[in-house]
Structure formats: C-alpha cells, structure tokens
Design a protein around this motif. Structure first.
Motif, short mmCIF file in Angstrom:
data_model
loop_
_atom_site.label_atom_id
_atom_site.label_comp_id
_atom_site.label_asym_id
_atom_site.label_seq_id
_atom_site.Cartn_x
_atom_site.Cartn_y
_atom_site.Cartn_z
N ALA A 169 0.83 -1.21 0.00
CA ALA A 169 0.00 0.00 0.00
C ALA A 169 0.86 1.25 0.00
O ALA A 169 0.61 2.21 -0.76
N ARG A 170 1.89 1.27 0.84
CA ARG A 170 2.78 2.43 0.89
C ARG A 170 3.52 2.62 -0.44
O ARG A 170 3.70 3.74 -0.91
N GLN A 171 3.91 1.50 -1.07
CA GLN A 171 4.62 1.60 -2.34
C GLN A 171 3.70 2.14 -3.44
O GLN A 171 4.13 2.96 -4.27
N ALA A 172 2.43 1.72 -3.43
CA ALA A 172 1.47 2.22 -4.42
C ALA A 172 1.29 3.72 -4.26
O ALA A 172 1.22 4.46 -5.25
N MET A 173 1.22 4.21 -3.02
CA MET A 173 1.09 5.64 -2.78
C MET A 173 2.34 6.38 -3.22
O MET A 173 2.27 7.46 -3.81
N ASP A 174 3.49 5.80 -2.93
CA ASP A 174 4.76 6.44 -3.30
C ASP A 174 4.90 6.51 -4.82
O ASP A 174 5.39 7.51 -5.37
N ASP A 175 4.45 5.46 -5.51
CA ASP A 175 4.60 5.39 -6.96
C ASP A 175 3.86 6.52 -7.66
O ASP A 175 4.30 6.98 -8.73
N ILE A 176 2.75 6.98 -7.09
CA ILE A 176 2.00 8.05 -7.75
C ILE A 176 2.12 9.37 -6.98
O ILE A 176 1.36 10.31 -7.20
N GLY A 177 3.07 9.41 -6.05
CA GLY A 177 3.44 10.67 -5.43
C GLY A 177 2.54 11.17 -4.33
O GLY A 177 2.45 12.39 -4.10
N ILE A 178 1.87 10.27 -3.58
CA ILE A 178 0.97 10.73 -2.51
C ILE A 178 1.31 10.10 -1.16
O ILE A 178 0.47 10.10 -0.26
N LEU A 179 2.52 9.59 -1.00
CA LEU A 179 2.87 8.97 0.27
C LEU A 179 2.79 9.98 1.42
O LEU A 179 2.50 9.62 2.56
N HIS A 180 2.99 11.26 1.11
CA HIS A 180 2.91 12.29 2.15
C HIS A 180 1.50 12.42 2.73
O HIS A 180 1.31 13.03 3.79
#
Length: 261
Positions: A119-130
């Motif tokens: 889940a964290r990687q999916a968010m990071d991949d599209i630039g919304i991990l923050h």
C-alpha cells in the motif's frame, strides 16, 4: 491482456440503452467513453465488468467470457476506480489504500507487513505517500481520487476502469489525474477505460474512443478520428469547432461548443 465487448446490448424493460456495442482494449491502451448525460456510460461500465448482465452479447478477457473467470482472478486483472464523492468513514489515506488488499488479507484478518508495504509503495509510486496519515474526510477531491487510484494499484491490475476520475476537480488536479493515468499506461503497460465528460481530455489521453449516442448506437475507433465535429454534433446535438495547435513540440486539440444543433 485483451479486454473486449462483442455485440453488447442492454436495456431496462422495453427501453434499449446500449445497442450492439463492440470494442477491444489491448495491453497498455487507453480508451475513453464519451456521450451526453443519461446515455448509459456508467451502465456500460457495469455491464462490461459483470455488475449488470448483458441482455445480449458478452465481455471477454483474452477470448474467455468474463463470467467463466473466477472472481478472485478477475479482480486481480481489473481494478475499478469509482468517482471520488467524499469519504463516509474517517479512514486515513493509508488505511483506505490497504483496503485494496482485502481479497488477499481475508475476512476478519489484520493486514500483514507485506500488505502495508504494498500500500505504501502504491502511494509512493503516484506521489501521494505524504498523505498517508491524512483522514479521507479532510481531503480535497483531487487527493481522494489519487488515493482511490493507489488503492486500485495494490492488486497489481492489468487494467483500470475509471468512472469520471477528473470530474469536479480544478485544472491542476485534472492534469495530475490525467498524467497519472498516462504514466501508468506508458511505464507499467496498464490499460485503462475512462468514462469522461471532457472530449479534450479524451483526445489528450486516449488511443481509442467509444462515443455513445442517445439512440443506443455508438462510434468506436481511433480517438483522433472518432472525436470529430460531425460525430460530436450527432452524439451531443451541439455544433462544435475542433482546433489543433502545437506547444513545446506537443500537439493539443481544443473542442469549442458553438451552438445547439
């Protein structure tokens, strides 16, 4: 993966909504679905994914009828991204994205470290991990739409189905959504079917277009060829002018409504 609809027909009672729908989307391709309000765009999405049953015709994945594919396997191939109309529950963004792993986690079980990492990687991949700790109830429409896309990516789909992903968003957030879909197509070879109200977005984004008409018929083919002034007049009953221009070595098209047809 090749996703196709052949001779799709659907109607309620005696009212025919969709008539002889035929299209195919190959790996990495993007197809936009356009048409006036009430013409059956969302109904089409429901029929092609099996939420509604075609009155006649079928949906196929790699020549296999969709109803013959086990649900778990089917929803590992296709991920549905609904409209971001606001969150009912006060989930954090990370919790919302983890919900995409529910088929892998199982009922009443806690997410594993692997699920959280995905889940964290999916968010990071599209630039919304923050945004991972931000509550969905406190998000803008654009932020929530990106969270829903990240949720869909946690199953590693081969195709995304998006229902009006850029509606009710400002220009900046619209471009973020469009760029995300294009990048997923180019970088991961993920195909997409996008229901949209914006012909300019379809021209900018898509390889193919399916334009639905009020009489149940449709136009289908290369997006730049299907989205033309004549078809727009027939489908939307509006006279338009389509202009093409270049900027920074990229070609753009604008669709300007002129008058009622």
């Amino acid at each position: 993966m090749i996703f196709a609809v052949k001779d799709g027909n659907f109607g309620y009672n005696k009212r025919q909504i969709l008539h002889n729908i035929n299209f195919s989307v190959e790996k990495g391709e993007i197809m936009s679905v356009l048409g006036p309000n009430g013409v059956g765009k969302t109904t089409l999405l429901k029929c092609m994914m099996g939420f509604l049953k075609w009155n006649r015709g079928r949906t196929y994945i790699d020549d296999a009828p969709i109803e013959t594919i086990a649900p778990k396997k089917l929803w590992q191939k296709i991920a549905y991204v609904p409209q971001a109309k606001g969150a009912v529950f006060g989930y954090s963004a990370l919790d919302m994205v983890i919900l995409g792993r529910s088929a892998h986690i199982g009922t009443f079980k806690q997410p594993r470290k692997e699920d959280i990492a995905i889940a964290r990687q999916a968010m990071d991949d599209i630039g919304i991990l923050h945004l991972q700790d931000k509550l969905c109830t406190q998000m803008s429409g654009g932020e929530l739409q990106m969270v829903l896309i990240a949720r869909a990516l946690t199953v590693f789909p081969e195709m995304l189905v998006l229902d009006e992903p850029e509606s009710n968003l400002d220009f900046r957030n619209q471009l973020i959504i469009l760029d995300t879909i294009k990048n997923l197509s180019k970088e991961r070879n993920i195909s997409a079917i996008v229901n949209t109200h914006y012909p300019e977005h379809a021209l900018q984004l898509s390889h193919k277009a399916l334009m639905l008409n009020r009489d149940g018929t449709s136009f289908y083919g290369n997006a730049a060829e299907i989205i033309n002034e004549d078809n727009m007049r027939k489908s939307f009953q509006v006279n338009v002018h389509i202009d093409k221009f270049e900027r920074n070595n990229d070609t753009y098209r604008s669709v300007i409504p002129l008058s009622l047809a």
